[in-house]
Design a protein around this motif. Structure first.
Motif, PDB file in Angstrom:
ATOM      1  N   GLU A  90       0.831  -1.214   0.000  1.00 54.61           N
ATOM      2  CA  GLU A  90       0.000   0.000   0.000  1.00 54.61           C
ATOM      3  C   GLU A  90       0.866   1.265   0.000  1.00 54.61           C
ATOM      4  OE1 GLU A  90      -2.682  -0.313   3.297  1.00 54.61           O
ATOM      5  OE2 GLU A  90      -3.775  -2.004   2.418  1.00 54.61           O
ATOM      6  N   LEU A  91       1.932   1.251   0.810  1.00 52.44           N
ATOM      7  CA  LEU A  91       2.802   2.430   0.884  1.00 52.44           C
ATOM      8  C   LEU A  91       3.594   2.613  -0.413  1.00 52.44           C
ATOM      9  CD1 LEU A  91       3.419   4.689   2.853  1.00 52.44           C
ATOM     10  CD2 LEU A  91       5.244   3.280   3.830  1.00 52.44           C
ATOM     11  N   ALA A  92       4.037   1.492  -0.994  1.00 54.72           N
ATOM     12  CA  ALA A  92       4.770   1.571  -2.261  1.00 54.72           C
ATOM     13  C   ALA A  92       3.862   2.065  -3.386  1.00 54.72           C
ATOM     14  CB  ALA A  92       5.364   0.208  -2.604  1.00 54.72           C
ATOM     15  N   ASP A  93       2.619   1.619  -3.395  1.00 59.51           N
ATOM     16  CA  ASP A  93       1.664   2.111  -4.400  1.00 59.51           C
ATOM     17  C   ASP A  93       1.458   3.614  -4.247  1.00 59.51           C
ATOM     18  OD1 ASP A  93       1.218  -0.303  -5.678  1.00 59.51           O
ATOM     19  OD2 ASP A  93      -0.564  -0.807  -4.501  1.00 59.51           O
ATOM     20  N   TYR A  94       1.311   4.049  -3.004  1.00 58.68           N
ATOM     21  CA  TYR A  94       1.106   5.469  -2.728  1.00 58.68           C
ATOM     22  C   TYR A  94       2.333   6.267  -3.171  1.00 58.68           C
ATOM     23  CZ  TYR A  94      -0.642   9.600  -0.241  1.00 58.68           C
ATOM     24  OH  TYR A  94      -1.115  10.855   0.062  1.00 58.68           O
ATOM     25  N   ALA A  95       3.518   5.751  -2.816  1.00 58.27           N
ATOM     26  CA  ALA A  95       4.768   6.436  -3.167  1.00 58.27           C
ATOM     27  C   ALA A  95       4.885   6.612  -4.677  1.00 58.27           C
ATOM     28  CB  ALA A  95       5.965   5.663  -2.626  1.00 58.27           C
ATOM     29  N   LYS A  96       4.595   5.542  -5.406  1.00 51.76           N
ATOM     30  CA  LYS A  96       4.700   5.616  -6.866  1.00 51.76           C
ATOM     31  C   LYS A  96       3.734   6.660  -7.427  1.00 51.76           C
ATOM     32  CE  LYS A  96       4.186   3.048 -11.149  1.00 51.76           C
ATOM     33  NZ  LYS A  96       3.631   1.860 -11.806  1.00 51.76           N
ATOM     34  N   LEU A 139      10.899   1.963  -7.299  1.00 52.77           N
ATOM     35  CA  LEU A 139      11.289   2.660  -6.073  1.00 52.77           C
ATOM     36  C   LEU A 139      12.594   2.109  -5.504  1.00 52.77           C
ATOM     37  CD1 LEU A 139       7.810   2.600  -4.283  1.00 52.77           C
ATOM     38  CD2 LEU A 139       8.868   4.602  -5.369  1.00 52.77           C
ATOM     39  N   ILE A 140      13.278   2.943  -4.731  1.00 58.14           N
ATOM     40  CA  ILE A 140      14.455   2.517  -3.973  1.00 58.14           C
ATOM     41  C   ILE A 140      14.042   2.343  -2.512  1.00 58.14           C
ATOM     42  CG2 ILE A 140      16.800   3.160  -3.248  1.00 58.14           C
ATOM     43  CD1 ILE A 140      16.589   2.630  -6.217  1.00 58.14           C
ATOM     44  N   GLY A 141      14.612   1.367  -1.842  1.00 58.08           N
ATOM     45  CA  GLY A 141      14.391   1.173  -0.411  1.00 58.08           C
ATOM     46  C   GLY A 141      15.577   1.708   0.368  1.00 58.08           C
ATOM     47  N   PHE A 142      15.333   2.678   1.245  1.00 53.74           N
ATOM     48  CA  PHE A 142      16.390   3.267   2.067  1.00 53.74           C
ATOM     49  C   PHE A 142      16.350   2.641   3.456  1.00 53.74           C
ATOM     50  CE2 PHE A 142      16.504   7.660  -0.263  1.00 53.74           C
ATOM     51  CZ  PHE A 142      17.298   7.116  -1.259  1.00 53.74           C
ATOM     52  N   VAL A 143      17.314   1.785   3.739  1.00 49.93           N
ATOM     53  CA  VAL A 143      17.384   1.073   5.028  1.00 49.93           C
ATOM     54  C   VAL A 143      18.041   1.978   6.061  1.00 49.93           C
ATOM     55  CG1 VAL A 143      18.272  -0.969   6.209  1.00 49.93           C
ATOM     56  CG2 VAL A 143      17.564  -1.124   3.795  1.00 49.93           C
ATOM     57  N   GLU A 144      17.348   2.213   7.171  1.00 49.36           N
ATOM     58  CA  GLU A 144      17.844   3.158   8.175  1.00 49.36           C
ATOM     59  C   GLU A 144      18.149   2.455   9.503  1.00 49.36           C
ATOM     60  OE1 GLU A 144      17.160   7.620   9.866  1.00 49.36           O
ATOM     61  OE2 GLU A 144      15.425   6.634   8.975  1.00 49.36           O
ATOM     62  N   ARG A 171      18.834  -1.598  -5.639  1.00 48.13           N
ATOM     63  CA  ARG A 171      17.442  -1.475  -5.197  1.00 48.13           C
ATOM     64  C   ARG A 171      17.364  -0.955  -3.763  1.00 48.13           C
ATOM     65  NH1 ARG A 171      13.912   0.008  -7.977  1.00 48.13           N
ATOM     66  NH2 ARG A 171      14.794  -1.364  -9.563  1.00 48.13           N
ATOM     67  N   PHE A 172      18.402  -1.217  -2.976  1.00 45.12           N
ATOM     68  CA  PHE A 172      18.450  -0.757  -1.579  1.00 45.12           C
ATOM     69  C   PHE A 172      19.684   0.106  -1.351  1.00 45.12           C
ATOM     70  CE2 PHE A 172      16.091  -4.770  -1.388  1.00 45.12           C
ATOM     71  CZ  PHE A 172      14.949  -4.364  -0.689  1.00 45.12           C
TER      72      PHE A 172
END
Length: 275
Positions: A90-96, A139-144, A171-172
């Motif tokens: 859901e969050l990835a869809d929103y982000a896109k 999308l890119i995934g930013f690991v924090e 990708r990350f």
């Protein structure tokens, strides 16, 4: 090259002024001469949590002439469950749809999932599952990693190794948070794998490092105890060219009547300290 070093590219996270609506937040960025912003999904009464459609966020960003660098964040990402998968989709869809470039991924931070072996396996499992979700949406995934002692992912080295193990390079990327870097006490910077830097300072002279928490995080000034300028200088010297995004959590910053002036002063302090 010296010119590049002395001019880091700044951005702002909505946490700098969470009471501003999304339009006001984008205008704050423009008032500072900034082109990049981070929006959040954890601000009560504000986009995204208030149901603002992603298309509207995208339109407001275009109107203000700003780029949405990230949505911050998918919480507890390294505790992979069917519920987490649904949240991620859901969050990835929103982000896109909102035109964001990346999702920030925040680990479990409640004391669980910290056992050696278990935490590395949990991390690899989550990254493997997230990879196709991010890929199909560009999308890119930013690991924090978080520096708190109770966190299930404190080490950037551990994150870097997991990304390599699952073939996730490209990708990350890592988030270097100057606050969490100081708390974790991990000297390595991993500039080539870093996609974003979060900056905030701590000026309280009394609090010990192990007791530092989000409410201590202010804008960087001359009394900063975290070595922000040194961290930023080192990252620039080692080739990092990404964003430096202000992410203070202290109530006194978030209540400022004129956040633009305060953020501008902080940018000036940082630039003045760089070689």
């Amino acid at each position: 090259m010296t010119d590049t070093f002395s001019h880091p590219v700044f951005a702002i996270n909505h946490m700098v002024a969470p009471s501003l609506g999304i339009r006001g937040f984008f205008q704050l960025a423009k008032s500072l001469g900034l082109s990049d912003v981070e929006i959040r999904n954890d601000l009560e009464g504000n986009a995204i949590i208030d149901g603002t459609p992603a298309a509207e966020v995208r339109s407001l960003a275009a109107e203000a002439g700003v780029h949405i660098a990230t949505i911050n964040a998918l919480q507890r990402f390294n505790e992979w469950t069917p519920e987490r998968e649904q949240q991620a989709i859901e969050l990835a869809d929103y982000a896109k749809e909102a035109g964001a470039a990346a999702l920030v991924l925040v680990p479990v931070n409640d004391g669980s999932g910290r056992q050696d072996g278990e935490r590395q396996e949990n991390l690899r499992t989550a990254l493997k599952a997230l990879k196709p979700i991010l890929e199909t949406r560009g999308l890119i995934g930013f690991v924090e990693p978080l520096g708190f002692e109770i966190c299930s992912l404190r080490s950037k080295r551990e994150a870097a190794e997991a990304i390599e193990t699952i073939g996730g390079q490209g990708r990350f990327k890592l988030v270097h948070d100057t606050f969490h870097h100081h708390l974790a006490g991990e000297p390595e910077l991993f500039p080539a794998l870093t996609g974003l830097v979060h900056i905030s300072g701590v000026t309280d002279p009394e609090v010990t490092v192990s007791d530092m928490r989000d409410p201590h995080r202010v804008l960087v000034d001359a009394d900063d105890r975290l070595g922000n300028v040194d961290q930023i200088q080192a990252l620039l010297d080692q080739g990092y060219t990404g964003l430096f995004s202000f992410e203070p959590f202290a109530a006194e910053v978030q209540r400022l009547e004129n956040p633009s002036a305060a953020i501008s002063a902080s940018m000036d302090t940082i630039k003045a300290g760089l070689i």
